[in-house]
Design a protein around this motif. Structure first.
Motif, PDB file in Angstrom:
ATOM      1  N   PHE A  14      46.270  -5.553  10.794  1.00  0.00           N
ATOM      2  CA  PHE A  14      47.483  -5.748  11.582  1.00  0.00           C
ATOM      3  C   PHE A  14      47.781  -4.509  12.415  1.00  0.00           C
ATOM      4  CE2 PHE A  14      48.578  -8.578   7.915  1.00  0.00           C
ATOM      5  CZ  PHE A  14      48.645  -9.771   8.633  1.00  0.00           C
TER       6      PHE A  14
ATOM      7  N   LEU B 133      52.921  -8.384   3.559  1.00  0.00           N
ATOM      8  CA  LEU B 133      51.773  -8.693   4.419  1.00  0.00           C
ATOM      9  C   LEU B 133      50.465  -8.706   3.629  1.00  0.00           C
ATOM     10  CD1 LEU B 133      52.647  -6.533   7.563  1.00  0.00           C
ATOM     11  CD2 LEU B 133      52.940  -9.000   7.271  1.00  0.00           C
TER      12      LEU B 133
ATOM     13  N   ILE C 133      46.516 -16.103   9.599  1.00  0.00           N
ATOM     14  CA  ILE C 133      47.419 -15.714  10.694  1.00  0.00           C
ATOM     15  C   ILE C 133      48.730 -16.485  10.606  1.00  0.00           C
ATOM     16  CG2 ILE C 133      47.735 -15.733  13.194  1.00  0.00           C
ATOM     17  CD1 ILE C 133      44.729 -15.220  13.449  1.00  0.00           C
TER      18      ILE C 133
ATOM     19  N   TYR D  45      51.364 -15.159   8.026  1.00  0.00           N
ATOM     20  CA  TYR D  45      52.100 -13.922   8.208  1.00  0.00           C
ATOM     21  C   TYR D  45      52.698 -13.757   9.606  1.00  0.00           C
ATOM     22  CZ  TYR D  45      49.863 -12.481   3.844  1.00  0.00           C
ATOM     23  OH  TYR D  45      49.448 -12.397   2.552  1.00  0.00           O
ATOM     24  N   ILE D  46      52.235 -14.487  10.579  1.00  0.00           N
ATOM     25  CA  ILE D  46      52.691 -14.292  11.960  1.00  0.00           C
ATOM     26  C   ILE D  46      53.344 -15.561  12.469  1.00  0.00           C
ATOM     27  CG2 ILE D  46      52.003 -13.726  14.321  1.00  0.00           C
ATOM     28  CD1 ILE D  46      49.661 -12.169  13.197  1.00  0.00           C
ATOM     29  N   THR D  47      54.568 -15.448  12.931  1.00  0.00           N
ATOM     30  CA  THR D  47      55.298 -16.579  13.490  1.00  0.00           C
ATOM     31  C   THR D  47      55.962 -16.166  14.799  1.00  0.00           C
ATOM     32  OG1 THR D  47      57.310 -16.028  12.271  1.00  0.00           O
ATOM     33  CG2 THR D  47      55.786 -17.544  11.223  1.00  0.00           C
ATOM     34  N   THR D  48      56.239 -17.119  15.625  1.00  0.00           N
ATOM     35  CA  THR D  48      56.946 -16.873  16.885  1.00  0.00           C
ATOM     36  C   THR D  48      58.000 -17.944  17.078  1.00  0.00           C
ATOM     37  OG1 THR D  48      55.341 -18.182  18.166  1.00  0.00           O
ATOM     38  CG2 THR D  48      54.931 -15.819  17.971  1.00  0.00           C
TER      39      THR D  48
END
Length: 243
Positions: free
Chosen positions: A120, A190, A234, A237-240
């Motif tokens: 990351f 994470l 992905i 752990y990763i959001t938008t």
């Protein structure tokens, strides 16, 4: 600083005592802050030079003595000597110097060599208009309320920050340390972090933020694991979202 004391203070300890003192006059004066920084770095520089010279060679390959006069005399030295990183290694412990960041870069490359690519790239922003202003006002002994903070204009908020930059930076360091120690290392939000590297930076208006590289244990790697596994990692752990 030069006063006789039962316990001798280093320049760094003296500067910390001044800036962290309950009397905020020292911490609110930018000229005094930079003056103390100059004194601390000067003392550190002299100490590092002395140590570096004791560890270095006393003669060059031609047998000439290596001393201050030799280094100043460009006709005796090799022109490439002045661009050699060896000449600046004594500054490795001085934050912000080229030698310091060269050491940070070398450590990061060593992590990649031993553990693989980082997982990351993390940027941690700090809203100093919310967290630092109450701390500065409390240090002044002024009452703080949400209503008062909401009624402060943008200009007034920045004037409060300008009045005590030391407290503002200390709040950021506490914030960043809590993020690293609690969320990343202890809570492992994470995943399990086995290596990290980063640096603090400041925006044009002086607001601090942190850039960090994280290596997560057993994280999938592109070119090794299948696409479905990588996408699932992905998405975990990763959001938008749209503002």
């Amino acid at each position: 600083f030069n006063d006789v004391r039962p316990n001798k203070l280093t320049m760094k300890k003296y500067a910390e005592h001044r800036l962290f003192n309950a009397d905020r006059r020292f911490a609110s004066n930018p000229e005094y802050i930079f003056f103390l920084q100059c004194l601390v770095e000067k003392e550190q520089l002299h100490s590092n030079i002395s140590t570096h010279l004791r560890k270095g060679t006393k003669r060059d390959v031609a047998g000439n003595p290596v001393n201050a006069r030799y280094l100043r005399d460009l006709t005796n030295g090799n022109p490439s000597l002045h661009s050699s990183i060896e000449l600046y290694k004594f500054m490795k412990t001085m934050k912000g110097s080229p030698a310091y960041w060269q050491a940070v870069k070398t450590d990061a490359l060593a992590m990649v060599s031993q553990l693989g690519a980082f997982t990351f790239f993390l940027t941690v922003s700090f809203n100093d208009l919310i967290y630092s202003i109450p701390a500065i006002m409390q240090a002044r002994g002024q009452p703080v309320s949400m209503e008062y903070l909401e009624n402060l204009s943008w200009y007034d908020k920045h004037e409060v920050l300008r009045s005590d930059p030391v407290t503002a930076v200390r709040m950021f360091k506490r914030f960043a340390t809590a993020i690293i120690n609690q969320l990343i290392m202890k809570d492992k939000v994470l995943g399990e972090c086995e290596a990290r590297a980063g640096r603090d930076e400041f925006q044009g208006r002086g607001s601090p933020h942190l850039h960090m590289l994280l290596k997560i244990l057993n994280a999938p790697e592109i070119g090794v694991d299948d696409i479905a596994t990588i996408c699932a990692f992905i998405d975990r752990y990763i959001t938008t979202k749209r503002p």
